[in-house]
Design a protein around this motif. Structure first.
Motif: not given
Length: 142
Positions: A11-17, A64-86
């Motif tokens: 939560l409440a992250q500031v990202c420049q890009s 990417l389509v070719t990323s399957e071998d880099k995935i260990l398990a299905s998952g979702i992350s969420l980064v909340q950027v209240p001020a927004g990022v372009e």
């Protein structure tokens, strides 16, 4: 392993890009053992090829389509950027990183899109300081 536990929310992250936001979303997936570190680079490569902005101030970076071998398990992350990022001229407040094992990413994308199609949910997700409130919104679909 849960797809979207409380530890996957930042939560409440500031990202420049957008690359900083994508990297943060990917690092959450790495830290919690959903993907290997090289998956984050694939997320950035995908974004360089095609924007993962989906509308309603939401982006869903993934590998990417070719990323399957880099995935260990299905998952979702969420980064909340209240001020927004372009993201390509659009303001993004919610960056969902996803990794789908065995092509589960399409179902995960659909579930996130379902919740994020309601602008009231976007407003809540963008500004809440409660991870539990976020998880409550997603409990029916994920």
């Amino acid at each position: 392993m849960q797809i979207f536990p409380k530890d996957n929310i930042c939560l409440a992250q500031v990202c420049q890009s957008k690359n900083e936001a994508i990297t943060l979303a990917g690092q959450i997936l790495v830290r919690n053992h959903y993907v290997v570190n090289a998956y984050v680079e694939d997320m950035l490569l995908r974004e360089a090829d095609v924007s993962t902005y989906i509308g309603n101030n939401v982006a869903i970076p993934h590998g990417l389509v070719t990323s399957e071998d880099k995935i260990l398990a299905s998952g979702i992350s969420l980064v909340q950027v209240p001020a927004g990022v372009e993201f390509d001229g659009e303001r993004v407040y919610l960056v969902f990183g996803i990794a789908g094992k065995n092509n589960e990413h399409l179902a995960i994308l659909g579930k996130i899109a379902q919740v994020c199609s309601d602008l009231r949910n976007i407003e809540l997700l963008s500004h809440t300081q409660s991870k539990d409130e976020i998880l409550t919104l997603f409990q029916e679909v994920i």
